[in-house]
Design a protein around this motif. Structure first.
Motif, PDB file in Angstrom:
ATOM      1  N   LYS A  58       5.374   4.455   6.091  1.00 50.82           N
ATOM      2  CA  LYS A  58       4.213   5.240   5.669  1.00 50.82           C
ATOM      3  C   LYS A  58       3.977   5.089   4.162  1.00 50.82           C
ATOM      4  O   LYS A  58       2.836   4.979   3.703  1.00 50.82           O
ATOM      5  CB  LYS A  58       4.417   6.711   6.025  1.00 50.82           C
ATOM      6  CG  LYS A  58       4.189   7.045   7.484  1.00 50.82           C
ATOM      7  CD  LYS A  58       4.319   8.549   7.700  1.00 50.82           C
ATOM      8  CE  LYS A  58       3.976   8.934   9.132  1.00 50.82           C
ATOM      9  NZ  LYS A  58       4.073  10.405   9.333  1.00 50.82           N
ATOM     10  N   LEU A  59       5.083   5.091   3.386  1.00 49.80           N
ATOM     11  CA  LEU A  59       4.946   4.947   1.940  1.00 49.80           C
ATOM     12  C   LEU A  59       4.358   3.596   1.560  1.00 49.80           C
ATOM     13  O   LEU A  59       3.650   3.475   0.543  1.00 49.80           O
ATOM     14  CB  LEU A  59       6.317   5.121   1.272  1.00 49.80           C
ATOM     15  CG  LEU A  59       6.925   6.535   1.300  1.00 49.80           C
ATOM     16  CD1 LEU A  59       8.336   6.523   0.735  1.00 49.80           C
ATOM     17  CD2 LEU A  59       6.047   7.503   0.509  1.00 49.80           C
ATOM     18  N   GLN A  84      -1.590   2.155  -1.694  1.00 46.05           N
ATOM     19  CA  GLN A  84      -2.074   0.975  -2.423  1.00 46.05           C
ATOM     20  C   GLN A  84      -1.632   0.957  -3.887  1.00 46.05           C
ATOM     21  O   GLN A  84      -1.709  -0.073  -4.552  1.00 46.05           O
ATOM     22  CB  GLN A  84      -3.611   0.934  -2.363  1.00 46.05           C
ATOM     23  CG  GLN A  84      -4.164   0.853  -0.943  1.00 46.05           C
ATOM     24  CD  GLN A  84      -3.753  -0.416  -0.246  1.00 46.05           C
ATOM     25  OE1 GLN A  84      -3.607  -1.474  -0.886  1.00 46.05           O
ATOM     26  NE2 GLN A  84      -3.558  -0.337   1.063  1.00 46.05           N
ATOM     27  N   ASN A  85      -1.153   2.116  -4.392  1.00 46.97           N
ATOM     28  CA  ASN A  85      -0.804   2.204  -5.811  1.00 46.97           C
ATOM     29  C   ASN A  85       0.663   1.858  -6.083  1.00 46.97           C
ATOM     30  O   ASN A  85       1.135   2.051  -7.208  1.00 46.97           O
ATOM     31  CB  ASN A  85      -1.104   3.610  -6.331  1.00 46.97           C
ATOM     32  CG  ASN A  85      -2.588   3.948  -6.236  1.00 46.97           C
ATOM     33  OD1 ASN A  85      -3.442   3.083  -6.462  1.00 46.97           O
ATOM     34  ND2 ASN A  85      -2.891   5.198  -5.901  1.00 46.97           N
ATOM     35  N   LEU A  86       1.379   1.402  -5.077  1.00 45.60           N
ATOM     36  CA  LEU A  86       2.792   1.066  -5.276  1.00 45.60           C
ATOM     37  C   LEU A  86       2.940  -0.182  -6.140  1.00 45.60           C
ATOM     38  O   LEU A  86       2.166  -1.134  -6.015  1.00 45.60           O
ATOM     39  CB  LEU A  86       3.472   0.826  -3.931  1.00 45.60           C
ATOM     40  CG  LEU A  86       3.722   2.037  -3.031  1.00 45.60           C
ATOM     41  CD1 LEU A  86       4.334   1.582  -1.716  1.00 45.60           C
ATOM     42  CD2 LEU A  86       4.643   3.030  -3.718  1.00 45.60           C
ATOM     43  N   SER A  87       3.966  -0.154  -6.969  1.00 43.65           N
ATOM     44  CA  SER A  87       4.279  -1.352  -7.748  1.00 43.65           C
ATOM     45  C   SER A  87       5.045  -2.331  -6.867  1.00 43.65           C
ATOM     46  O   SER A  87       5.555  -1.968  -5.803  1.00 43.65           O
ATOM     47  CB  SER A  87       5.127  -0.975  -8.965  1.00 43.65           C
ATOM     48  OG  SER A  87       6.382  -0.458  -8.548  1.00 43.65           O
TER      49      SER A  87
END
Length: 347
Positions: free
Chosen positions: A154-155, A159-162
């Motif tokens: 889920k994480l 879309q903002n994950l590095s």
């Protein structure tokens, strides 16, 4: 522990006694009447009428019914009562009530029967507890990696994950999926081994070399913890199932590494002693309490009740079964806080 109620005599038993008593009484009265008739006729030359045997039949029926009921009740209390108790207890066991116990003390044989039944019920109760614990632990072991994988999946939708975070989450999913695969493999392996009753694929092989190869397979693990491995091994051959025994060495060595403190020490010994070969592995890790030692070979049992320790509680169950298949024995000695020693004796 439930007390079984007394059961009234069945209609069949009462009917058998009633008919039997009626037949006996009618026979006696008939013989007695005929005897008196012929005695009077031939002894005193008196022409007496034949006895009317049908007249007392209603009275005989009433007397037989009363007497038969009383006898059936008496026999049921003395003789059939323990049998009825046993039947009821067996039915309760069949319905899943493993707390039922019986106490038949009429004769020595009944006492032995009671003891045997109660031991059987106790074993069934213990088996049910083990089955319940097995299901709970099994469910927990499977659920934990699945929940973890679902959470990190889920994480990953964020879309903002590095890139580093995305790689970290993927590593967790890969690790947990591997853990799930290993658990499934271990369960299938345990099921397969537990069905074995006779060893096949027996061969003579160099036992010392197989133990050294097992240590090399786990090299990454003990090097990461900077453990000091001390070997005291004789060069020995052994006739057995090499593949199964390799599972013994790998599981025991892996456990010693897992529970050893960083920069700790592991001692591995292999010697011939009279009529058997002794393999011993000792660590100076956390050790085990007596409560853990009592259940160490149970399926899915882990001394760490929080389940934070890596593993699934199947390794030692497999080890113990394989050793027994080779007519050997496995001994465990441990001091909590000081380490553990596992000894395998093979004939």
């Amino acid at each position: 522990m439930k007390k079984l109620p007394w059961k009234k005599p069945t209609k069949t038993v009462t009917l058998i006694f009633t008919v039997s008593i009626f037949a006996v009484m009618l026979f006696i009265m008939t013989v007695q009447g005929l005897s008196m008739y012929f005695y009077m006729k031939f002894r005193y030359q008196i022409e007496a009428p034949l006895p009317q045997f049908w007249r007392p039949i209603p009275l005989l029926i009433i007397a037989s019914s009363i007497t038969g009921t009383l006898l059936a009740t008496l026999v049921n209390r003395i003789t059939l009562k323990p049998i009825n108790q046993l039947i009821q207890a067996v039915n309760q066991l069949a319905e899943g009530d493993f707390h039922v116990r019986i106490h038949l003390d009429l004769t020595e044989d009944f006492i032995k029967l009671s003891d045997s039944f109660n031991r059987m019920a106790q074993e069934l109760e213990n088996t049910e507890l083990l089955r319940s614990d097995f299901i709970n632990n099994f469910s927990h072991e499977f659920k934990t990696p699945i929940v973890s994988m679902r959470g990190f999946a889920k994480l990953l939708k964020n879309q903002n994950l590095s890139e580093s975070e995305r790689a970290e989450y993927l590593d967790v999913i890969i690790r947990e999926s591997g853990r799930l695969t290993q658990l499934a493999s271990n369960v299938l392996n345990l099921s397969k081994i537990e069905k074995l009753s006779i060893l096949t694929d027996m061969e003579t092989f160099h036992l010392s070399e197989e133990i050294r190869l097992s240590v090399l397979l786990l090299e990454n693990k003990w090097q990461m913890k900077e453990l000091d491995l001390i070997f005291d091994i004789d060069e020995l051959d052994y006739h057995g199932n090499k593949d199964l025994l390799n599972q013994v060495w790998i599981n025991l060595i892996d456990n010693a590494i897992k529970f050893s403190s960083p920069k700790g020490k592991i001692v591995i010994k292999l010697h011939r002693q009279k009529d058997f070969i002794k393999f011993c592995i000792m660590d100076n890790g956390c050790g085990m309490s007596q409560a853990t030692l009592d259940h160490i070979f149970d399926r899915f049992y882990q001394g760490d009740s929080s389940h934070t320790t890596e593993g699934n509680g199947l390794g030692l169950t497999v080890v113990n079964k394989i050793v027994k298949l080779h007519n050997g024995r496995l001994e465990v000695n441990s001091d909590e806080g000081f380490g553990s020693a596992f000894s395998v004796y093979l004939p």
